[in-house]
Design an enzyme around this catalytic site. Structure first.
Site, PDB file in Angstrom:
ATOM      1  N   SER A 187       5.620  -1.854 -11.012  1.00  0.00           N
ATOM      2  CA  SER A 187       5.675  -0.717 -10.102  1.00  0.00           C
ATOM      3  C   SER A 187       5.879   0.625 -10.796  1.00  0.00           C
ATOM      4  O   SER A 187       5.489   1.655 -10.258  1.00  0.00           O
ATOM      5  CB  SER A 187       6.779  -0.944  -9.068  1.00  0.00           C
ATOM      6  OG  SER A 187       8.000  -1.248  -9.698  1.00  0.00           O
ATOM      7  N   HIS A 215       2.609  -4.876  -5.359  1.00  0.00           N
ATOM      8  CA  HIS A 215       1.751  -3.702  -5.530  1.00  0.00           C
ATOM      9  C   HIS A 215       0.281  -4.057  -5.659  1.00  0.00           C
ATOM     10  O   HIS A 215      -0.548  -3.175  -5.847  1.00  0.00           O
ATOM     11  CB  HIS A 215       2.186  -2.890  -6.757  1.00  0.00           C
ATOM     12  CG  HIS A 215       3.298  -1.945  -6.456  1.00  0.00           C
ATOM     13  ND1 HIS A 215       3.123  -0.774  -5.762  1.00  0.00           N
ATOM     14  CD2 HIS A 215       4.619  -2.012  -6.743  1.00  0.00           C
ATOM     15  CE1 HIS A 215       4.271  -0.147  -5.643  1.00  0.00           C
ATOM     16  NE2 HIS A 215       5.200  -0.880  -6.228  1.00  0.00           N
ATOM     17  N   LYS A 246       3.812  -2.169   1.765  1.00  0.00           N
ATOM     18  CA  LYS A 246       3.075  -1.194   0.958  1.00  0.00           C
ATOM     19  C   LYS A 246       1.666  -1.033   1.532  1.00  0.00           C
ATOM     20  O   LYS A 246       1.495  -0.380   2.544  1.00  0.00           O
ATOM     21  CB  LYS A 246       3.113  -1.597  -0.505  1.00  0.00           C
ATOM     22  CG  LYS A 246       4.546  -1.399  -1.061  1.00  0.00           C
ATOM     23  CD  LYS A 246       4.744  -1.797  -2.475  1.00  0.00           C
ATOM     24  CE  LYS A 246       6.139  -1.391  -2.933  1.00  0.00           C
ATOM     25  NZ  LYS A 246       6.890  -2.468  -3.549  1.00  0.00           N
TER      26      LYS A 246
HETATM   27  C1  PLP Z   1       8.311  -2.812  -3.473  1.00  0.00           C
HETATM   28  C2  PLP Z   1       8.485  -4.061  -4.220  1.00  0.00           C
HETATM   29  C3  PLP Z   1       9.221  -5.115  -3.672  1.00  0.00           C
HETATM   30  C4  PLP Z   1       9.979  -4.960  -2.381  1.00  0.00           C
HETATM   31  O1  PLP Z   1       9.152  -4.946  -1.281  1.00  0.00           O
HETATM   32  P1  PLP Z   1       9.713  -4.392   0.113  1.00  0.00           P
HETATM   33  O2  PLP Z   1       8.827  -5.011   1.116  1.00  0.00           O
HETATM   34  O3  PLP Z   1       9.634  -2.905   0.058  1.00  0.00           O
HETATM   35  O4  PLP Z   1      11.131  -4.860   0.224  1.00  0.00           O
HETATM   36  C5  PLP Z   1       9.271  -6.302  -4.376  1.00  0.00           C
HETATM   37  N1  PLP Z   1       8.651  -6.442  -5.568  1.00  0.00           N
HETATM   38  C6  PLP Z   1       7.950  -5.449  -6.124  1.00  0.00           C
HETATM   39  C7  PLP Z   1       7.270  -5.653  -7.444  1.00  0.00           C
HETATM   40  C8  PLP Z   1       7.856  -4.217  -5.477  1.00  0.00           C
HETATM   41  O5  PLP Z   1       7.182  -3.224  -6.043  1.00  0.00           O
END
Ligand code: PLP
Length: 404
Positions: A187, A215, A246
């Site tokens: 990320s 992502h 996301k």
């Molecule tokens: C954003 C993210 C999460 C968490 O996801 P949410 O649905 O926002 O809780 C988990 N793992 C990675 C790699 C992320 O980038």
């Protein structure tokens, strides 16, 4: 109560916040006053938004909005209980079946968030006699899941398959279970995990293979099926995690795998057992989102066209967008590496004043000396908006001595 004489037992918090302020990395939350969109209003100011994970513009997609409203009218606003008591609605099951078909796996379970999906899954099936081999840049929710499990954690250097294999080899004669775990897309740098090599290593040492595709769902692979599809690794990743928060545009996380894995998580994953399920509107929104992924390829196409344009132009301006000591991004996440934490935060504030929202990210979220503005492209940014953002980045970058 004699409140006047009571000393504040939380005064140490104030001291720690003062330290952040002295370092220049203390922040206030920016408040969005309208929709999550490429141009929107934060704290009363219209800005070009380079900070959201809204890759496909789904937060405001008319079909998703309508699905949420229709489900609310039909089923109300809440599920009323945890999944295992009385909070499993038909629409929750429909979403899980839809995701399982999309990901080409036997079964799927949806959690309240990607964070709880990771933390709840890793901690459910490993214990103190087991081993986790984990990329040093894996997401915080994976790290927390590892810690909760009490398994022994062996960290390997970022994307270093040989080092991961070394770590697996070092415990191959131990009786415990082994889990090899990596983000699909990282990320903070936007680089892609080396799945083919990692799967081979896992197979060689009989380890469970787990990938967090937060992502990459909706971004990579056919119709957004993620890194496993991108690398054609179907059947070789035992546990696939994804997020609905996301690119999917709503909220939630999910785990995909065998029917038994999912059944086990129904019985043992603590966030599933002890926290209420999604409102029906969230499940309906996500179902509609997967429909749109399958029927409207234009969003992913535009996302990648914008991403190519943005990376090329940022590079031409002379910004450090990774590649030498930091991995080069291969996805719509493009970091502008500044280095110094305070300078990064000042740069971010100055960009905001000039009408561009680019979030500054410093230690401890990224290593000391690798502070950055993380930019994220979406499908719905127009060329004109991107050009305006580039102009601001160049002007402010020059003014602050970041660009020569
Ligand atoms: C954003 C993210 C999460 C968490 O996801 P949410 O649905 O926002 O809780 C988990 N793992 C990675 C790699 C992320 O980038």
């Amino acid at each position: 109560m004699p409140t006047a004489t009571r000393t504040n037992p939380l005064s140490f918090l104030t001291e720690q916040l003062d330290e952040l302020k002295a370092k220049g990395t203390h922040f206030k939350l920016r408040v969005l006053e309208d929709e999550q969109a490429p141009v929107c209003t934060f704290d009363g100011k219209r800005v070009i938004n380079l900070a959201s994970n809204n890759y496909l513009g789904f937060t405001t997609h008319p079909k998703l909005r309508e699905a949420a409203l229709a489900a609310t009218r039909k089923y109300g606003v809440g599920s009323g209980a945890v999944r295992t008591i009385a909070g499993t609605m038909k629409i929750h099951m429909e979403l899980e079946e839809k995701i399982a078909r999309f990901k080409n796996v036997e079964a799927c379970v949806v959690f309240q968030s990607g964070f709880t999906a990771n933390a709840g899954t890793v901690s459910s099936f490993l214990g103190k006699d087991d081993f986790i081999v984990s990329d040093e840049l894996n997401h915080a929710s994976i790290i927390d899941g590892c810690r909760l499990s009490r398994a022994k954690i062996l960290v390997f250097r970022h994307k270093d398959v040989a080092h991961a294999e070394e770590q697996l080899a070092s415990v191959k004669n131990q009786p415990g279970k082994k889990l090899l775990i990596s983000d699909g897309v990282f990320s903070m740098d936007g680089d892609i995990g080396p799945l083919p090599g990692l799967c081979e290593a896992a197979e060689k040492y009989g380890a469970i293979m787990m990938v967090d595709d937060a992502h990459s769902s909706g971004v990579l692979g056919r119709q957004g099926r993620g890194t496993i599809d991108h690398f054609s690794m179907h059947g070789r990743v035992d546990i696939q995690v994804g997020t609905l928060s996301k690119a999917i545009g709503a909220l939630g996380g999910y785990v995909c795998g065998t029917r038994d894995l999912i059944d086990f998580l129904y019985h043992r994953a603590r966030p599933f057992l002890f926290s209420t399920s999604h409102p029906p509107s969230v499940a309906a929104t996500c179902i509609a989102a997967f429909d749109v992924l399958e029927t409207e390829p234009q969003w992913m196409e535009q996302l990648w066209a914008n991403t190519r344009f943005w990376k090329k132009e940022l590079g031409l301006l002379g910004f450090n967008i990774g590649g030498q000591t930091t991995p080069a991004s291969e996805t719509p996440i493009t970091p502008i590496i500044i280095g110094d934490g305070r300078l990064t935060m000042d740069f971010s504030r100055e960009l905001f004043k000039e009408g561009v929202l680019g979030t500054g990210i410093a230690s401890p979220t990224v290593p000391e000396g690798k502070a950055r503005i993380r930019t994220i492209m979406t499908a719905t940014h127009t060329k004109e908006e991107l050009q305006r953002a580039l102009e601001v980045l160049q002007r402010v970058g020059k003014k602050m001595g970041i660009l020569g």
